[in-house]
Design a protein around this motif. Structure first.
Motif, PDB file in Angstrom:
ATOM      1  N   ALA A  89      42.859  38.537  41.545  1.00  0.00           N
ATOM      2  CA  ALA A  89      42.485  39.172  40.277  1.00  0.00           C
ATOM      3  C   ALA A  89      41.768  40.493  40.527  1.00  0.00           C
ATOM      4  O   ALA A  89      42.004  41.494  39.840  1.00  0.00           O
ATOM      5  CB  ALA A  89      41.615  38.227  39.455  1.00  0.00           C
ATOM      6  N   LEU A  90      40.886  40.502  41.526  1.00  0.00           N
ATOM      7  CA  LEU A  90      40.188  41.749  41.870  1.00  0.00           C
ATOM      8  C   LEU A  90      41.148  42.793  42.422  1.00  0.00           C
ATOM      9  O   LEU A  90      41.060  43.980  42.082  1.00  0.00           O
ATOM     10  CB  LEU A  90      39.093  41.463  42.892  1.00  0.00           C
ATOM     11  N   ASP A  91      42.066  42.360  43.281  1.00  0.00           N
ATOM     12  CA  ASP A  91      43.055  43.293  43.814  1.00  0.00           C
ATOM     13  C   ASP A  91      43.838  43.955  42.684  1.00  0.00           C
ATOM     14  O   ASP A  91      44.061  45.176  42.690  1.00  0.00           O
ATOM     15  CB  ASP A  91      44.027  42.567  44.749  1.00  0.00           C
ATOM     16  N   ARG A  92      44.254  43.148  41.705  1.00  0.00           N
ATOM     17  CA  ARG A  92      45.033  43.684  40.589  1.00  0.00           C
ATOM     18  C   ARG A  92      44.182  44.622  39.737  1.00  0.00           C
ATOM     19  O   ARG A  92      44.655  45.678  39.301  1.00  0.00           O
ATOM     20  CB  ARG A  92      45.575  42.532  39.737  1.00  0.00           C
ATOM     21  N   ALA A  93      42.939  44.254  39.502  1.00  0.00           N
ATOM     22  CA  ALA A  93      42.056  45.108  38.709  1.00  0.00           C
ATOM     23  C   ALA A  93      41.865  46.464  39.389  1.00  0.00           C
ATOM     24  O   ALA A  93      41.903  47.518  38.741  1.00  0.00           O
ATOM     25  CB  ALA A  93      40.712  44.427  38.492  1.00  0.00           C
ATOM     26  N   LEU A  94      41.658  46.458  40.692  1.00  0.00           N
ATOM     27  CA  LEU A  94      41.487  47.718  41.427  1.00  0.00           C
ATOM     28  C   LEU A  94      42.772  48.547  41.407  1.00  0.00           C
ATOM     29  O   LEU A  94      42.729  49.777  41.294  1.00  0.00           O
ATOM     30  CB  LEU A  94      41.062  47.421  42.864  1.00  0.00           C
ATOM     31  N   GLU A  95      43.908  47.874  41.491  1.00  0.00           N
ATOM     32  CA  GLU A  95      45.194  48.571  41.414  1.00  0.00           C
ATOM     33  C   GLU A  95      45.366  49.245  40.049  1.00  0.00           C
ATOM     34  O   GLU A  95      45.755  50.418  39.967  1.00  0.00           O
ATOM     35  CB  GLU A  95      46.320  47.565  41.652  1.00  0.00           C
ATOM     36  N   VAL A 127      31.502  43.712  43.243  1.00  0.00           N
ATOM     37  CA  VAL A 127      32.022  42.344  43.104  1.00  0.00           C
ATOM     38  C   VAL A 127      32.999  42.044  44.243  1.00  0.00           C
ATOM     39  O   VAL A 127      32.988  40.947  44.809  1.00  0.00           O
ATOM     40  CB  VAL A 127      32.686  42.151  41.734  1.00  0.00           C
ATOM     41  N   ALA A 128      33.821  43.026  44.586  1.00  0.00           N
ATOM     42  CA  ALA A 128      34.771  42.828  45.678  1.00  0.00           C
ATOM     43  C   ALA A 128      34.051  42.551  46.999  1.00  0.00           C
ATOM     44  O   ALA A 128      34.495  41.717  47.803  1.00  0.00           O
ATOM     45  CB  ALA A 128      35.675  44.045  45.810  1.00  0.00           C
ATOM     46  N   CYS A 129      32.928  43.230  47.221  1.00  0.00           N
ATOM     47  CA  CYS A 129      32.156  42.994  48.445  1.00  0.00           C
ATOM     48  C   CYS A 129      31.551  41.598  48.474  1.00  0.00           C
ATOM     49  O   CYS A 129      31.187  41.108  49.554  1.00  0.00           O
ATOM     50  CB  CYS A 129      31.059  44.053  48.588  1.00  0.00           C
ATOM     51  N   ARG A 130      31.455  40.968  47.333  1.00  0.00           N
ATOM     52  CA  ARG A 130      30.965  39.591  47.245  1.00  0.00           C
ATOM     53  C   ARG A 130      32.096  38.582  47.405  1.00  0.00           C
ATOM     54  O   ARG A 130      31.974  37.603  48.138  1.00  0.00           O
ATOM     55  CB  ARG A 130      30.278  39.388  45.890  1.00  0.00           C
ATOM     56  N   VAL A 131      33.209  38.836  46.716  1.00  0.00           N
ATOM     57  CA  VAL A 131      34.276  37.834  46.605  1.00  0.00           C
ATOM     58  C   VAL A 131      35.359  38.036  47.661  1.00  0.00           C
ATOM     59  O   VAL A 131      35.890  37.060  48.202  1.00  0.00           O
ATOM     60  CB  VAL A 131      34.890  37.881  45.190  1.00  0.00           C
ATOM     61  N   ALA A 132      35.727  39.284  47.937  1.00  0.00           N
ATOM     62  CA  ALA A 132      36.797  39.575  48.896  1.00  0.00           C
ATOM     63  C   ALA A 132      36.421  40.808  49.701  1.00  0.00           C
ATOM     64  O   ALA A 132      37.032  41.869  49.563  1.00  0.00           O
ATOM     65  CB  ALA A 132      38.116  39.779  48.158  1.00  0.00           C
TER      66      ALA A 132
END
Length: 396
Positions: A89-95, A127-132
Motif C-alpha cells: 500500500a505504501l509502495d503504491r501511495a508513493l508511486e 511511515v515507510a521508514c517504520r513499515v518498509a
C-alpha cells in the motif's frame, strides 16, 4: 460569552466501557478498512477529506500513509491482524505521489511543500521508514528535512517543527548523527524566528497569523522543541505556560483558547471551535506537561461538559470526539486522577458508536487517520492502555 458552540455537540451515550466490546469494535474498524482497500486505488476518500484534492489521497493526514501507520500500530499493539499488505500500500501511495503530488488546489503552498509532515512526501517517507524501511527512503526523508529547516510556515503541519519530529524519531531508530544534526539546525532556526512576546508568526497560504494550536501554531512548536531538547528546555516550559495563561479565556471555572493569539473565540463562520486543532482540547493535549494545572483542569472540564461532537465534525482525531477525548487522557496522565481516565473512556465508547452508526448509514467508513474511523480505533486502544500519546505528534 459562551466558550464553545453547544449546537455542534451531543450528549455522550450512557454505555459502560467494556473491554471486550471495545476490542471487538477496534477489530471491526480494521476489518472494514481491509475490505475497503484496493491495491490500485488504495482507499476511497471522504468528500470533506478530498475537497479540492485529487484522489486517491496520499498524505499522512487523511490518506493512505496515515491508514497504514494506524493499521501497523494496532497490529503491533495486538489489537488486530490487518489483511492489507501494508508495504505494498505504501509502495503504491508513493508511486501515485510521484505521478501527481495531490496538494489542495487553489491555495498558496509553503515551500518546499513536499517536506510537509502531514500533507507532503516527508510524512509518507516517515511511515515507510517504520513499515518498509530502506536506505533510499531514509536518504530522501533526510534531504526533505534539511530543505525544510527554513520553511516560513513555522508550524507543525508544513514547517520545520514537523520534520524535526521526523528527524528525532529517525535518530532514535538509527542512532545516526545526521538526524541529530538536522534536528538541531531546525530547532535553532525555530528559536531564532520566535517573536519577543514568545509567539511565532505563521506565513501560510498567503496570510500571516499567529496561531496557538498544535497543528498550525504555538503549542505544536513548543512541543517539537521540548521533544528535541536543547539549552531552551528548562526555560521554555515556563515561558510557554505564561503565554497560555495570557491567552486563555476563562469563565465560571472553565477555560479555552482562541485559534489566533489575541483573537476572538469565534471563527469567521461564527462557530467557536472546541477541538484538537483549535481550542481547549488541543491546548490541553499538547501542553499538558507544563500548562498551569488550574488551566489544565479548566480546559479539560470544558471538554468533558461539551460532550461528543455531532455528525458535522464527527468522531475523528483532528476535530472530532476522539481528539477531544485525548485531552482527558492527557489530564489523567498529568494528575493521576482516575476520573479523567473514566471520562476519556466514555468518549471512546461514544466515538466508536458514532463511527459504527455513520458506517451503517452511509454504507462506507471514513478512511483517514486524523478524521476517520482508524484514528478513532487508535484512540480506543489508547484508552484501553491508558496511554495518552497522541498519534504521530507524540508517538511514531
Amino acid at each position: 460569552m459562551p466558550l464553545y458552540s453547544p449546537e455542534a455537540f451531543e450528549p455522550l451515550v450512557d454505555e459502560p466501557f467494556d473491554e471486550q466490546r471495545v476490542r471487538a469494535a477496534i477489530r471491526a474498524i480494521v476489518a472494514d478498512t481491509d475490505d475497503a482497500y484496493d491495491a490500485e486505488r488504495l482507499w476511497p476518500a471522504n468528500e470533506w477529506d478530498a475537497w479540492h484534492m485529487s484522489v486517491p489521497l496520499t498524505d499522512l493526514y487523511a490518506g493512505a500513509p496515515g491508514i497504514v501507520w494506524a493499521l501497523d500500530a494496532l497490529r503491533r499493539g495486538g489489537y488486530a491482524e490487518p489483511r492489507t499488505d501494508l508495504a505494498a500500500a505504501l509502495d503504491r501511495a508513493l508511486e501515485l505521489r510521484d505521478e501527481k503530488p495531490g496538494f489542495m488546489e487553489g491555495i498558496e503552498l509553503p515551500s518546499p511543500p513536499d517536506a510537509s509532515l502531514l500533507a507532503g512526501k516527508a510524512g509518507m517517507l516517515l511511515v515507510a521508514c517504520r513499515v518498509a524501511p530502506s536506505a533510499d527512503r531514509a536518504d530522501a526523508l533526510f534531504e526533505l528535512a534539511r530543505e525544510n529547516t527554513a520553511n516560513e510556515a513555522l508550524e507543525l503541519m508544513w514547517g520545520a517543527p514537523g520534520t524535526m519530529l521526523a528527524a528525532h524519531v529517525l535518530h532514535e531508530w538509527t542512532g545516526e548523527e545526521r538526524w541529530a544534526d538536522v534536528r538541531r539546525e531546525s530547532a535553532e532556526a525555530l528559536i531564532t524566528d520566535r517573536d519577543e512576546d514568545g509567539l511565532w508568526m505563521q506565513r501560510l497560504h498567503g496570510k500571516t497569523r499567529r496561531f496557538l494550536g498544535p497543528v498550525h501554531g504555538f503549542v505544536g512548536n513548543v512541543h517539537a522543541l521540548l521533544l528535541v531538547g536543547g539549552e531552551w528546555s528548562e526555560q521554555l516550559p515556563r515561558e510557554a505556560a505564561a503565554v497560555l495563561a495570557r491567552e486563555a479565556v476563562v469563565a465560571d471555572g472553565l477555560a479555552t483558547w482562541p485559534a489566533i493569539a489575541g483573537g476572538s473565540l469565534e471563527g469567521g463562520d461564527g462557530v467557536i471551535r472546541l477541538q484538537w486543532c483549535h481550542g481547549a482540547p488541543g491546548m490541553v493535549s499538547a501542553a499538558a506537561n507544563y500548562l498551569d494545572e488550574e488551566l489544565l483542569l479548566a480546559g479539560a472540564e470544558l471538554t468533558w461538559q461539551a460532550g461528543g461532537h455531532g455528525d458535522e465534525k464527527g468522531h475523528g482525531l483532528c476535530h472530532g470526539t476522539a481528539g477531544n477525548g485525548f485531552a482527558l487522557l492527557k489530564t489523567f496522565a498529568r494528575t493521576g486522577d482516575e476520573r479523567w481516565l473514566e471520562r476519556a473512556r466514555r468518549f471512546a465508547v461514544h466515538a466508536l458508536l458514532q463511527a459504527e452508526r455513520r458506517r451503517a448509514e452511509l454504507g462506507v467508513g471514513r478512511y483517514s487517520l486524523f478524521t476517520g474511523d482508524i484514528g478513532t480505533a487508535f484512540f480506543a486502544a489508547a484508552c484501553l492502555e491508558a496511554d495518552a500519546r497522541f498519534p504521530i505528534v507524540d508517538t511514531i
